[in-house]
Design a protein around this motif. Structure first.
Motif, PDB file in Angstrom:
ATOM      1  N   ASN A  83      52.145 -60.407 -46.252  1.00 22.22           N
ATOM      2  CA  ASN A  83      51.818 -59.073 -45.718  1.00 22.22           C
ATOM      3  C   ASN A  83      50.530 -58.566 -46.379  1.00 22.22           C
ATOM      4  O   ASN A  83      49.963 -59.236 -47.257  1.00 22.22           O
ATOM      5  CB  ASN A  83      52.990 -58.096 -45.950  1.00 22.22           C
ATOM      6  CG  ASN A  83      53.398 -58.052 -47.430  1.00 22.22           C
ATOM      7  OD1 ASN A  83      52.639 -58.456 -48.310  1.00 22.22           O
ATOM      8  ND2 ASN A  83      54.592 -57.563 -47.703  1.00 22.22           N
ATOM      9  N   GLU A 106      64.837 -66.924 -35.613  1.00 24.09           N
ATOM     10  CA  GLU A 106      64.948 -65.484 -35.931  1.00 24.09           C
ATOM     11  C   GLU A 106      65.738 -65.271 -37.216  1.00 24.09           C
ATOM     12  O   GLU A 106      65.366 -64.468 -38.058  1.00 24.09           O
ATOM     13  CB  GLU A 106      65.663 -64.735 -34.796  1.00 24.09           C
ATOM     14  CG  GLU A 106      64.790 -64.346 -33.624  1.00 24.09           C
ATOM     15  CD  GLU A 106      63.668 -63.363 -33.954  1.00 24.09           C
ATOM     16  OE1 GLU A 106      63.665 -62.730 -35.034  1.00 24.09           O
ATOM     17  OE2 GLU A 106      62.757 -63.253 -33.117  1.00 24.09           O
ATOM     18  N   SER A 109      63.720 -66.100 -40.245  1.00 23.42           N
ATOM     19  CA  SER A 109      62.690 -65.088 -40.469  1.00 23.42           C
ATOM     20  C   SER A 109      63.288 -63.897 -41.230  1.00 23.42           C
ATOM     21  O   SER A 109      62.722 -63.426 -42.224  1.00 23.42           O
ATOM     22  CB  SER A 109      62.102 -64.642 -39.110  1.00 23.42           C
ATOM     23  OG  SER A 109      61.073 -63.715 -39.315  1.00 23.42           O
ATOM     24  N   GLN A 110      64.449 -63.463 -40.790  1.00 23.60           N
ATOM     25  CA  GLN A 110      65.102 -62.322 -41.456  1.00 23.60           C
ATOM     26  C   GLN A 110      65.435 -62.663 -42.907  1.00 23.60           C
ATOM     27  O   GLN A 110      65.181 -61.864 -43.806  1.00 23.60           O
ATOM     28  CB  GLN A 110      66.393 -61.941 -40.721  1.00 23.60           C
ATOM     29  CG  GLN A 110      66.179 -61.296 -39.359  1.00 23.60           C
ATOM     30  CD  GLN A 110      65.593 -59.878 -39.430  1.00 23.60           C
ATOM     31  OE1 GLN A 110      65.461 -59.296 -40.509  1.00 23.60           O
ATOM     32  NE2 GLN A 110      65.204 -59.352 -38.279  1.00 23.60           N
ATOM     33  N   ASN A 114      62.489 -60.950 -44.305  1.00 25.18           N
ATOM     34  CA  ASN A 114      63.110 -59.652 -44.052  1.00 25.18           C
ATOM     35  C   ASN A 114      62.576 -58.942 -42.808  1.00 25.18           C
ATOM     36  O   ASN A 114      62.459 -57.716 -42.789  1.00 25.18           O
ATOM     37  CB  ASN A 114      62.915 -58.761 -45.306  1.00 25.18           C
ATOM     38  CG  ASN A 114      63.961 -57.680 -45.416  1.00 25.18           C
ATOM     39  OD1 ASN A 114      65.066 -57.841 -44.909  1.00 25.18           O
ATOM     40  ND2 ASN A 114      63.612 -56.581 -46.052  1.00 25.18           N
ATOM     41  N   CYS A 115      62.227 -59.698 -41.810  1.00 23.81           N
ATOM     42  CA  CYS A 115      61.792 -59.076 -40.545  1.00 23.81           C
ATOM     43  C   CYS A 115      61.934 -60.095 -39.419  1.00 23.81           C
ATOM     44  O   CYS A 115      62.128 -61.291 -39.675  1.00 23.81           O
ATOM     45  CB  CYS A 115      60.344 -58.577 -40.641  1.00 23.81           C
ATOM     46  SG  CYS A 115      59.143 -59.887 -40.895  1.00 23.81           S
ATOM     47  N   SER A 116      61.827 -59.613 -38.182  1.00 28.77           N
ATOM     48  CA  SER A 116      61.925 -60.501 -37.021  1.00 28.77           C
ATOM     49  C   SER A 116      60.611 -61.282 -36.865  1.00 28.77           C
ATOM     50  O   SER A 116      59.600 -60.965 -37.517  1.00 28.77           O
ATOM     51  CB  SER A 116      62.178 -59.679 -35.754  1.00 28.77           C
ATOM     52  OG  SER A 116      61.021 -58.908 -35.478  1.00 28.77           O
ATOM     53  N   GLN A 119      58.013 -58.858 -35.623  1.00 32.27           N
ATOM     54  CA  GLN A 119      57.526 -57.975 -36.709  1.00 32.27           C
ATOM     55  C   GLN A 119      56.628 -58.743 -37.677  1.00 32.27           C
ATOM     56  O   GLN A 119      55.644 -58.200 -38.190  1.00 32.27           O
ATOM     57  CB  GLN A 119      58.717 -57.392 -37.476  1.00 32.27           C
ATOM     58  CG  GLN A 119      59.455 -56.313 -36.712  1.00 32.27           C
ATOM     59  CD  GLN A 119      60.810 -55.985 -37.350  1.00 32.27           C
ATOM     60  OE1 GLN A 119      61.428 -56.830 -38.021  1.00 32.27           O
ATOM     61  NE2 GLN A 119      61.273 -54.774 -37.137  1.00 32.27           N
ATOM     62  N   SER A 120      56.960 -60.021 -37.896  1.00 37.88           N
ATOM     63  CA  SER A 120      56.128 -60.796 -38.839  1.00 37.88           C
ATOM     64  C   SER A 120      54.704 -60.904 -38.302  1.00 37.88           C
ATOM     65  O   SER A 120      53.735 -60.812 -39.060  1.00 37.88           O
ATOM     66  CB  SER A 120      56.732 -62.171 -39.129  1.00 37.88           C
ATOM     67  OG  SER A 120      56.637 -63.061 -38.037  1.00 37.88           O
ATOM     68  N   GLU A 122      53.176 -58.733 -36.498  1.00 41.13           N
ATOM     69  CA  GLU A 122      52.489 -57.450 -36.719  1.00 41.13           C
ATOM     70  C   GLU A 122      52.078 -57.303 -38.181  1.00 41.13           C
ATOM     71  O   GLU A 122      51.025 -56.747 -38.487  1.00 41.13           O
ATOM     72  CB  GLU A 122      53.372 -56.277 -36.266  1.00 41.13           C
ATOM     73  CG  GLU A 122      53.503 -56.199 -34.748  1.00 41.13           C
ATOM     74  CD  GLU A 122      52.172 -56.453 -34.005  1.00 41.13           C
ATOM     75  OE1 GLU A 122      51.168 -55.795 -34.316  1.00 41.13           O
ATOM     76  OE2 GLU A 122      52.140 -57.350 -33.133  1.00 41.13           O
ATOM     77  N   ARG A 123      52.874 -57.851 -39.086  1.00 43.93           N
ATOM     78  CA  ARG A 123      52.484 -57.825 -40.513  1.00 43.93           C
ATOM     79  C   ARG A 123      51.282 -58.733 -40.765  1.00 43.93           C
ATOM     80  O   ARG A 123      50.435 -58.430 -41.600  1.00 43.93           O
ATOM     81  CB  ARG A 123      53.639 -58.307 -41.394  1.00 43.93           C
ATOM     82  CG  ARG A 123      54.786 -57.340 -41.478  1.00 43.93           C
ATOM     83  CD  ARG A 123      55.817 -57.911 -42.429  1.00 43.93           C
ATOM     84  NE  ARG A 123      56.979 -57.046 -42.541  1.00 43.93           N
ATOM     85  CZ  ARG A 123      58.030 -57.318 -43.309  1.00 43.93           C
ATOM     86  NH1 ARG A 123      58.056 -58.429 -44.018  1.00 43.93           N
ATOM     87  NH2 ARG A 123      59.045 -56.494 -43.385  1.00 43.93           N
TER      88      ARG A 123
END
Ligand SMILES: CC(C)(COP(=O)([O-])OP(=O)([O-])OC[C@H]1O[C@@H](n2cnc3c(N)ncnc32)[C@H](O)[C@@H]1OP(=O)([O-])[O-])[C@@H](O)C(=O)NCCC(=O)NCCSC(=O)C[C@@](C)(O)CC(=O)[O-]
Length: 302
Positions: A83, A106, A109-110, A114-116, A119-120, A122-123
């Motif tokens: 990130n 999925e 990833s979580q 700690n995200c989908s 979301q990864s 977008e990070r």
């Protein structure tokens, strides 16, 4: 197809290998390991990761290790950055390449970041933009490209999706990772071919853990589809903290032995590499997880 005549190996031992060690490994030992790897001829070394020290305390000394390495011209030093916070800490340590890491599963990833998957991405977006603007190379890792400890078998379409999303972000190279080592040659080829729908042959590498003893076969199967870049780990160090039971990456020594035996060059001196593997194994109080190293060491001593 004609096999590649030269292969580039990225030694991920200092990062992927040591991130999973129960015992604390002093920064000085990690720095010396990097030195020995570059002295053995490795031209890319994954040094550390800028992740949360609460999640992976073994990498909490990331800045100290990066500050301590003696950089050698022609060697690329890479670090993981999940990130923007990780990137901002990493960039101060002058990496040549950053690695963003996503999963084709999925559930993984979580567990891992700690995200989908969505979301990864977008990070990663601001990380990739910042790195490219700063002239830092950007690699992506696609974990669980063949199988996942939580979801089981992973379809190649999932790899293709993540490769497409990474391509859209501007990630320059993707590593197709068999995180838990369940892959077999044809499955691995299908995962690589999925990534190759969005990246060319010079932009895709293989990253194989040897949990089921398939990693050398998978490396050979990758060569058959033209892949010539692989992540490997000196002394077979490693495992992922979020993939229970996963053993280390295929040992760099074993891959070098196989490739040299096939007349494929790597630029790596196997003897010096074995010494690097012995050094870190001594520091960890065990034998190298490399069949080649153990066999050749026994011969040396006889
Ligand atoms: C990704 C996060 C950080 C998200 O973790 P999170 O909890 O979702 O993040 P957050 O943004 O909500 O922040 C929570 C706390 O973490 C801190 N934080 C947030 N980001 C950072 C950072 N970069 N560096 C340092 N600290 C950070 C942040 O400051 C905050 O601290 P607090 O306020 O609670 O004190 C976390 O899930 C994490 O660190 N996961 C570890 C992932 C990891 O290293 N896994 C192993 C490497 S991947 C791998 O091995 C696979 C690969 C690549 O080899 C290929 C294969 O074989 O599959």
């Amino acid at each position: 197809m004609q096999l590649p005549q030269h292969v580039k190996l990225v030694d991920v031992g200092p990062r992927d290998g040591l991130q999973n060690e129960k015992q604390a490994v002093p920064a000085a030992v990690k720095i010396e390991l990097v030195q020995r790897l570059q002295d053995a001829g490795l031209t890319e070394i994954e040094v550390t990761s800028f992740v949360s020290p609460k999640w992976v305390p073994q990498m909490a000394d990331n800045a100290e290790v990066m500050a301590g390495i003696q950089r050698k011209p022609g060697v690329r030093y890479s670090v993981l950055t999940p990130n923007l916070q990780g990137y901002e800490a990493a960039v101060k340590t002058r990496p040549d390449e950053i690695v963003v890491f996503a999963a084709a599963s999925e559930a993984f990833s979580q567990k891992n970041i700690n995200c989908s998957i969505a979301q990864s991405m977008e990070r990663f977006r601001p990380v990739v933009q910042a790195a490219l603007a700063a002239g830092i190379a950007v690699r992506g890792a696609i974990s669980c490209a063949v199988g996942c400890p939580y979801e089981g078998e992973i379809a190649p379409e999932r790899v293709e999706l993540v490769a497409r999303l990474m391509r859209e972000l501007g990630v320059q190279h993707v590593g197709v990772a068999d995180t838990i080592g369940v892959g077999t040659p044809r499955k691995v080829q299908r995962a690589l071919e999925a990534a190759l729908k969005h990246y060319d042959i010079n932009q895709v590498s293989g990253h194989f853990h040897d949990t089921y003893g398939q990693a050398l076969a998978n490396t050979l199967a990758s060569l058959e589809v033209g892949i010539w870049q692989f992540d490997t780990s000196v002394a077979g160090l490693g495992g992922c903290p979020y993939a229970k039971g996963a053993t280390g990456n295929v040992a760099t020594e074993d891959v070098v032995y196989m490739l040299h035996g096939m007349g494929i060059s790597t630029g790596i001196d196997l003897d010096r590499l074995m010494d690097a593997g012995q050094f870190i194994s001594d520091a960890l109080g065990r034998k190298p997880h490399s069949r080649v190293s153990n066999a050749l060491m026994a011969k040396r001593l006889s």
